[in-house]
Scaffold this motif. Structure first.
Motif, PDB file in Angstrom:
ATOM      1  N   THR A   1       0.868  -1.168   0.000  1.00 37.64           N
ATOM      2  CA  THR A   1       0.000   0.000   0.000  1.00 37.64           C
ATOM      3  C   THR A   1       0.911   1.225   0.000  1.00 37.64           C
ATOM      4  O   THR A   1       2.110   1.111  -0.051  1.00 37.64           O
ATOM      5  CB  THR A   1      -0.870   0.016   1.276  1.00 37.64           C
ATOM      6  OG1 THR A   1      -0.002   0.177   2.388  1.00 37.64           O
ATOM      7  CG2 THR A   1      -1.648  -1.269   1.418  1.00 37.64           C
ATOM      8  N   SER A   2       0.326   2.398   0.059  1.00 37.95           N
ATOM      9  CA  SER A   2       1.179   3.588   0.047  1.00 37.95           C
ATOM     10  C   SER A   2       1.622   3.973   1.455  1.00 37.95           C
ATOM     11  O   SER A   2       2.300   4.974   1.644  1.00 37.95           O
ATOM     12  CB  SER A   2       0.440   4.740  -0.614  1.00 37.95           C
ATOM     13  OG  SER A   2      -0.806   4.881   0.024  1.00 37.95           O
ATOM     14  N   LEU A   3       1.238   3.161   2.440  1.00 42.25           N
ATOM     15  CA  LEU A   3       1.538   3.493   3.840  1.00 42.25           C
ATOM     16  C   LEU A   3       3.020   3.511   4.172  1.00 42.25           C
ATOM     17  O   LEU A   3       3.430   4.115   5.161  1.00 42.25           O
ATOM     18  CB  LEU A   3       0.836   2.495   4.774  1.00 42.25           C
ATOM     19  CG  LEU A   3      -0.674   2.644   4.892  1.00 42.25           C
ATOM     20  CD1 LEU A   3      -1.269   1.413   5.562  1.00 42.25           C
ATOM     21  CD2 LEU A   3      -1.026   3.894   5.671  1.00 42.25           C
TER      22      LEU A   3
ATOM     23  N   THR B   1      12.535  -0.965  -0.940  1.00 46.76           N
ATOM     24  CA  THR B   1      12.666  -0.631  -2.364  1.00 46.76           C
ATOM     25  C   THR B   1      11.573   0.340  -2.794  1.00 46.76           C
ATOM     26  O   THR B   1      11.818   1.290  -3.546  1.00 46.76           O
ATOM     27  CB  THR B   1      12.611  -1.941  -3.185  1.00 46.76           C
ATOM     28  OG1 THR B   1      13.754  -2.718  -2.820  1.00 46.76           O
ATOM     29  CG2 THR B   1      12.643  -1.674  -4.659  1.00 46.76           C
ATOM     30  N   ARG B   2      10.376   0.105  -2.283  1.00 44.89           N
ATOM     31  CA  ARG B   2       9.230   0.959  -2.604  1.00 44.89           C
ATOM     32  C   ARG B   2       9.484   2.435  -2.293  1.00 44.89           C
ATOM     33  O   ARG B   2       9.008   3.333  -2.984  1.00 44.89           O
ATOM     34  CB  ARG B   2       8.015   0.527  -1.786  1.00 44.89           C
ATOM     35  CG  ARG B   2       6.879  -0.172  -2.487  1.00 44.89           C
ATOM     36  CD  ARG B   2       6.577   0.261  -3.868  1.00 44.89           C
ATOM     37  NE  ARG B   2       5.355   1.043  -4.006  1.00 44.89           N
ATOM     38  CZ  ARG B   2       4.130   0.560  -3.911  1.00 44.89           C
ATOM     39  NH1 ARG B   2       3.907  -0.691  -3.662  1.00 44.89           N
ATOM     40  NH2 ARG B   2       3.095   1.335  -4.076  1.00 44.89           N
ATOM     41  N   GLN B   3      10.241   2.705  -1.225  1.00 48.28           N
ATOM     42  CA  GLN B   3      10.497   4.091  -0.838  1.00 48.28           C
ATOM     43  C   GLN B   3      11.293   4.840  -1.907  1.00 48.28           C
ATOM     44  O   GLN B   3      11.106   6.030  -2.096  1.00 48.28           O
ATOM     45  CB  GLN B   3      11.219   4.153   0.509  1.00 48.28           C
ATOM     46  CG  GLN B   3      10.332   3.754   1.676  1.00 48.28           C
ATOM     47  CD  GLN B   3      11.095   3.753   2.995  1.00 48.28           C
ATOM     48  OE1 GLN B   3      11.568   2.729   3.454  1.00 48.28           O
ATOM     49  NE2 GLN B   3      11.238   4.926   3.602  1.00 48.28           N
ATOM     50  N   PHE B   4      12.185   4.135  -2.600  1.00 49.44           N
ATOM     51  CA  PHE B   4      12.964   4.776  -3.663  1.00 49.44           C
ATOM     52  C   PHE B   4      12.101   5.033  -4.886  1.00 49.44           C
ATOM     53  O   PHE B   4      12.389   5.901  -5.695  1.00 49.44           O
ATOM     54  CB  PHE B   4      14.171   3.913  -4.048  1.00 49.44           C
ATOM     55  CG  PHE B   4      15.306   4.026  -3.077  1.00 49.44           C
ATOM     56  CD1 PHE B   4      16.254   5.027  -3.214  1.00 49.44           C
ATOM     57  CD2 PHE B   4      15.413   3.139  -2.014  1.00 49.44           C
ATOM     58  CE1 PHE B   4      17.299   5.144  -2.309  1.00 49.44           C
ATOM     59  CE2 PHE B   4      16.459   3.247  -1.109  1.00 49.44           C
ATOM     60  CZ  PHE B   4      17.401   4.246  -1.253  1.00 49.44           C
ATOM     61  N   GLN B   5      11.055   4.219  -5.049  1.00 49.88           N
ATOM     62  CA  GLN B   5      10.182   4.390  -6.202  1.00 49.88           C
ATOM     63  C   GLN B   5       9.165   5.506  -5.973  1.00 49.88           C
ATOM     64  O   GLN B   5       8.776   6.199  -6.898  1.00 49.88           O
ATOM     65  CB  GLN B   5       9.459   3.068  -6.520  1.00 49.88           C
ATOM     66  CG  GLN B   5      10.421   1.990  -6.991  1.00 49.88           C
ATOM     67  CD  GLN B   5       9.868   0.581  -6.824  1.00 49.88           C
ATOM     68  OE1 GLN B   5       8.827   0.364  -6.200  1.00 49.88           O
ATOM     69  NE2 GLN B   5      10.570  -0.396  -7.377  1.00 49.88           N
TER      70      GLN B   5
ATOM     71  N   THR C   1      17.156   5.059  -9.746  1.00 48.90           N
ATOM     72  CA  THR C   1      17.745   4.422  -8.558  1.00 48.90           C
ATOM     73  C   THR C   1      19.234   4.749  -8.469  1.00 48.90           C
ATOM     74  O   THR C   1      19.718   5.168  -7.420  1.00 48.90           O
ATOM     75  CB  THR C   1      17.569   2.890  -8.613  1.00 48.90           C
ATOM     76  OG1 THR C   1      16.207   2.597  -8.865  1.00 48.90           O
ATOM     77  CG2 THR C   1      18.017   2.245  -7.320  1.00 48.90           C
ATOM     78  N   ILE C   2      19.953   4.567  -9.580  1.00 43.05           N
ATOM     79  CA  ILE C   2      21.387   4.841  -9.586  1.00 43.05           C
ATOM     80  C   ILE C   2      21.630   6.295  -9.206  1.00 43.05           C
ATOM     81  O   ILE C   2      22.497   6.607  -8.396  1.00 43.05           O
ATOM     82  CB  ILE C   2      22.003   4.559 -10.993  1.00 43.05           C
ATOM     83  CG1 ILE C   2      21.736   3.103 -11.380  1.00 43.05           C
ATOM     84  CG2 ILE C   2      23.499   4.857 -11.002  1.00 43.05           C
ATOM     85  CD1 ILE C   2      22.360   2.673 -12.689  1.00 43.05           C
ATOM     86  N   HIS C   3      20.811   7.167  -9.789  1.00 45.18           N
ATOM     87  CA  HIS C   3      20.958   8.587  -9.534  1.00 45.18           C
ATOM     88  C   HIS C   3      20.753   8.899  -8.047  1.00 45.18           C
ATOM     89  O   HIS C   3      21.540   9.617  -7.431  1.00 45.18           O
ATOM     90  CB  HIS C   3      19.946   9.350 -10.388  1.00 45.18           C
ATOM     91  CG  HIS C   3      20.109  10.822 -10.316  1.00 45.18           C
ATOM     92  ND1 HIS C   3      21.130  11.479 -10.944  1.00 45.18           N
ATOM     93  CD2 HIS C   3      19.394  11.765  -9.646  1.00 45.18           C
ATOM     94  CE1 HIS C   3      21.038  12.773 -10.681  1.00 45.18           C
ATOM     95  NE2 HIS C   3      19.996  12.970  -9.890  1.00 45.18           N
ATOM     96  N   GLN C   4      19.700   8.323  -7.458  1.00 50.66           N
ATOM     97  CA  GLN C   4      19.414   8.581  -6.041  1.00 50.66           C
ATOM     98  C   GLN C   4      20.519   8.037  -5.143  1.00 50.66           C
ATOM     99  O   GLN C   4      20.954   8.699  -4.198  1.00 50.66           O
ATOM    100  CB  GLN C   4      18.076   7.950  -5.642  1.00 50.66           C
ATOM    101  CG  GLN C   4      16.863   8.638  -6.249  1.00 50.66           C
ATOM    102  CD  GLN C   4      15.575   8.111  -5.645  1.00 50.66           C
ATOM    103  OE1 GLN C   4      15.317   8.254  -4.459  1.00 50.66           O
ATOM    104  NE2 GLN C   4      14.756   7.479  -6.468  1.00 50.66           N
TER     105      GLN C   4
END
Ligand code: C2E
Ligand code: MG
Ligand code: MG
Ligand code: MG
Length: 291
Positions: A90-92, A127-131, A169-172
């Motif tokens: 979820t977005s939580l 992983t979701r947090q980076f997306q 992702t690489i950039h972040q």
């Protein structure tokens, strides 16, 4: 007769159908309840961070990993493996992830009073947090707000993040590294067989998954894998943390392999912030009485 058999099969089919929809409805209800529960939990501050030390073989605390706990009013302490995967769906995970990062940086600022060289804080990032978010911007904001210096923060990421190979992702990850934040690959060895991501991403630490440490020193396969990881890490100039060290024989064996950092119940279980400050105090005192 044939008719009645046919009729029977239809009945059964219908019952099965009823059975399945009931199960699906129950599961959906369970998820809806969990979602409501979690929303309330963030508002009511039912979450708490525990800390587990990561130490050198000379018992110097170099970092502490923040591990989330949920003090549920009815269910008691709930394990993150029960709700983190759901929050990722979820977005939580975004608001919770932000709260975790901020709380961990705030807590780490207090460690300065309990030791001469304050440890870093290691924070697990999904992983979701980076997306969903611009992590470098979020981290920068939180470091500014809390006053923690960037070199005191390590982000624990998983192989699944780097396998995507997304430019973003690489950039972040590069931006975070340039800020001075360290990156650590969690559960190393359990994810993917391709190691090429290790050359592309600015990683500083590998955390060897607990499942490879368990069998040490007797299991030959585990020993061989751990040795191989250590020698690869040395060539790539990566630091290694062994996770889930539970016994002195595991620790001694890792020492014989020159693994520099360990974490696990043998040192300490994850403990609340207050107890972690006491843990640092005890170390400081025992060190002072030795010198
Ligand atoms: P992880 O990041 O790999 O954390 C290590 C887990 O192993 C923790 O479980 C820790 O309590 C446990 N552990 C540590 N030493 C030992 C040992 O010697 N023996 C054994 N048997 N276990 C040990 P925990 O706290 O239940 O966390 C489970 C997972 O939930 C974590 O695995 C991590 O993936 C996730 N998680 C926990 N806190 C957070 C968080 O704040 N954010 C995110 N995104 N994920 C989190
Ligand atoms: Mg971790
Ligand atoms: Mg881990
Ligand atoms: Mg693990």
């Amino acid at each position: 007769k044939a008719d009645s058999a046919m009729y029977k099969a239809k009945e059964d089919g219908r019952n099965n159908f009823h059975f399945f929809t009931e199960e699906i409805e129950k599961e959906a209800l369970r998820k809806r309840q969990l979602e409501q529960d979690l929303n309330r939990a963030i508002e009511n501050q039912e979450f708490e961070l525990y800390y587990q030390p990561i130490e050198t073989l000379d018992a110097e605390v170099i970092s502490a990993e923040a591990l989330i706990r949920w003090n549920h009013p009815l269910r008691g302490l709930v394990s993150p493996i029960e709700f983190i995967p759901f929050m990722e769906e979820t977005s939580l995970i975004a608001p919770l992830g932000e709260w975790i990062l901020k709380q961990a940086c705030q807590d780490a600022m207090h460690w300065d009073h309990h030791c001469s060289v304050p440890p870093k804080v290691s924070v697990n990032i999904s992983t979701r947090q980076f997306q969903n978010q611009n992590m470098p911007a979020l981290v920068k904001q939180i470091l500014t707000d809390t006053g923690l210096s960037a070199d005191r923060l390590t982000l624990e990421i998983t192989e699944s993040l780097m396998i995507d190979d997304e430019d973003s992702t690489i950039h972040q990850l590069n931006s975070l590294r340039l800020m001075g934040v360290a990156l650590s690959v969690d559960d190393f060895g359990t994810g993917y067989s391709s190691l090429s991501y290790l050359k592309k991403f600015p990683v500083s630490y590998l955390k060897i998954d607990r499942s490879f440490i368990q069998g040490l020193p007797n299991c030959q396969e585990d020993s061989a894998l751990v040795e191989a990881i250590l020698s690869m890490a040395e060539s790539l100039r990566l630091q290694v943390v062994a996770e889930g060290v539970e016994t002195s024989s595991q620790a001694n064996y890792l020492a014989s392999l020159k693994c520099r950092y360990i974490q696990g119940y043998w040192l300490s279980k994850p403990i609340p912030q207050h107890d972690f400050c006491n843990y640092l105090n005890t170390k400081l005192n025992s060190h002072q009485s030795r010198t």
